[in-house]
Design a protein around this motif. Sequence first.
Motif, short mmCIF file in Angstrom:
data_model
loop_
_atom_site.label_atom_id
_atom_site.label_comp_id
_atom_site.label_asym_id
_atom_site.label_seq_id
_atom_site.Cartn_x
_atom_site.Cartn_y
_atom_site.Cartn_z
N SER A 67 9.76 7.94 10.08
CA SER A 67 8.43 8.50 9.84
C SER A 67 8.51 9.95 9.41
N ALA A 68 9.41 10.73 10.04
CA ALA A 68 9.58 12.13 9.66
C ALA A 68 10.10 12.24 8.23
N ALA A 69 11.06 11.39 7.87
CA ALA A 69 11.60 11.42 6.50
C ALA A 69 10.51 11.06 5.49
N ALA A 70 9.66 10.09 5.85
CA ALA A 70 8.57 9.70 4.95
C ALA A 70 7.57 10.84 4.76
N ALA A 71 7.31 11.59 5.84
CA ALA A 71 6.38 12.73 5.73
C ALA A 71 6.95 13.82 4.83
N VAL A 72 8.26 14.05 4.94
CA VAL A 72 8.89 15.08 4.11
C VAL A 72 8.91 14.65 2.64
N CYS A 73 9.35 13.41 2.38
CA CYS A 73 9.48 12.93 1.00
C CYS A 73 8.12 12.64 0.36
N ALA A 128 11.90 5.00 -6.99
CA ALA A 128 11.87 5.90 -5.84
C ALA A 128 10.80 5.49 -4.84
N ALA A 129 9.63 5.08 -5.34
CA ALA A 129 8.54 4.64 -4.45
C ALA A 129 8.93 3.38 -3.69
N LEU A 130 9.59 2.45 -4.38
CA LEU A 130 10.03 1.22 -3.72
C LEU A 130 11.04 1.51 -2.63
N LEU A 131 11.99 2.39 -2.91
CA LEU A 131 13.03 2.72 -1.92
C LEU A 131 12.45 3.55 -0.78
N GLU A 132 11.54 4.46 -1.11
CA GLU A 132 10.95 5.34 -0.09
C GLU A 132 10.15 4.56 0.95
N THR A 133 9.54 3.47 0.52
CA THR A 133 8.69 2.67 1.41
C THR A 133 9.46 1.52 2.06
N LEU A 134 10.71 1.34 1.68
CA LEU A 134 11.49 0.20 2.17
C LEU A 134 11.58 0.11 3.70
N PRO A 135 11.70 1.23 4.43
CA PRO A 135 11.77 1.11 5.90
C PRO A 135 10.58 0.40 6.53
N ASP A 136 9.41 0.45 5.88
CA ASP A 136 8.23 -0.22 6.45
C ASP A 136 8.44 -1.72 6.58
N LEU A 137 9.24 -2.30 5.72
CA LEU A 137 9.50 -3.74 5.80
C LEU A 137 10.24 -4.12 7.07
N VAL A 189 0.84 -1.20 0.00
CA VAL A 189 0.00 0.00 0.00
C VAL A 189 0.87 1.25 0.00
N GLY A 190 1.96 1.23 0.78
CA GLY A 190 2.85 2.38 0.84
C GLY A 190 3.49 2.68 -0.49
N VAL A 191 3.93 1.64 -1.20
CA VAL A 191 4.54 1.84 -2.52
C VAL A 191 3.54 2.46 -3.48
#
Length: 329
Positions: A179-185, A144-153, A97-99
């Motif tokens: 979480s802060a980085a995800a909000a910014v990106c 970029a979407a795959l890498l941006e959501t990678l921390p969720d794993l 879902v995040g990706v």
Amino acid sequence: MEFFQSVEKTDSLIVVYVVLMMIIFVTGTAGNVVTCVVIYSDRSMHTATNYYLFNLAVSDLIALFTIFLDVCYYSDLLSISSDSVGNIICKLECYTVGVLWNNGVLILTVLAIERYFAIKHPLAVKRGGARRRVAYVMAGVWSAALLETLPDLFVVRLMRTRSGPVCFVPVSRYNQLASAAAAVCGFLLPLAIMVYVYVVIALTVNARDRSSCEDNVFDRRNSKKKVNKHIMALTLSFLACWLPYCGFRMVYALGEPRLLVALAQHWQAWFMAVSLGAWVSSVLNPLLFSLASSKFRKALKKLWHTKFMRRTNTRMERVPAWSPVDTHR
């Protein structure tokens, strides 16, 4: 994605949430399918902008089908017996879902940038091959979407509560920074780019009586007032759909553990609002980007008359006419 959930579930709230999600699924699926069919069927719609819209519609369609996972969870139709299996399910669901969500936001940003270059540098845009350029850009967007959501794993886990298993992210300094980085990106940076691009487009369009470039998102025959309203609608829709998601991320990132625990009873309603906002964007995207274009509406009307109505008339002609004499035989 799902950081906390309320320990107790409110039945009435869940019923409203499930009904709204089903309405979003039906309307969003219809709008995005129409967008894909029109762009694919009409060769005049094969432009760089519409290629991005086609990819956005496909991404939204895939994302919409993940709604059933949320519905199954809130309806207690999804039972998880093993913690190890539950962790895998939580990680895969949140990551998928995040990706898709991040991919949609990135495509919206790329669409704005594409319109910027079409307005400011139309000759440079026309020189390059649209398909090849879009293919390269979309490959970069998905990466970029795959890498941006990678921390969720790595951070999402299964937690068992009195109301059942819950996917959540434990409170830690690393998880809060992620979480802060995800909000910014995922929100602040795309919002800044869109606001700048749309302001430049509005100023440019208002300064010209007619745009010299072919535009499928901002129809050049529209008046300045309509263009400004369209840009305002695009910006406000992005804010309305994704601001709750960004706020959810930032509260988790900046909140103290005691504050987060104290607010735990409100997380369920907040997360539902976040989900609804993200899914509503899948409904608004085809309306604001596709149906807002007069060229798209003409292509849809043409497709309706040449394909659907012709087939319907052909089938009716093949059916033998009813005669009252036949009933007496």
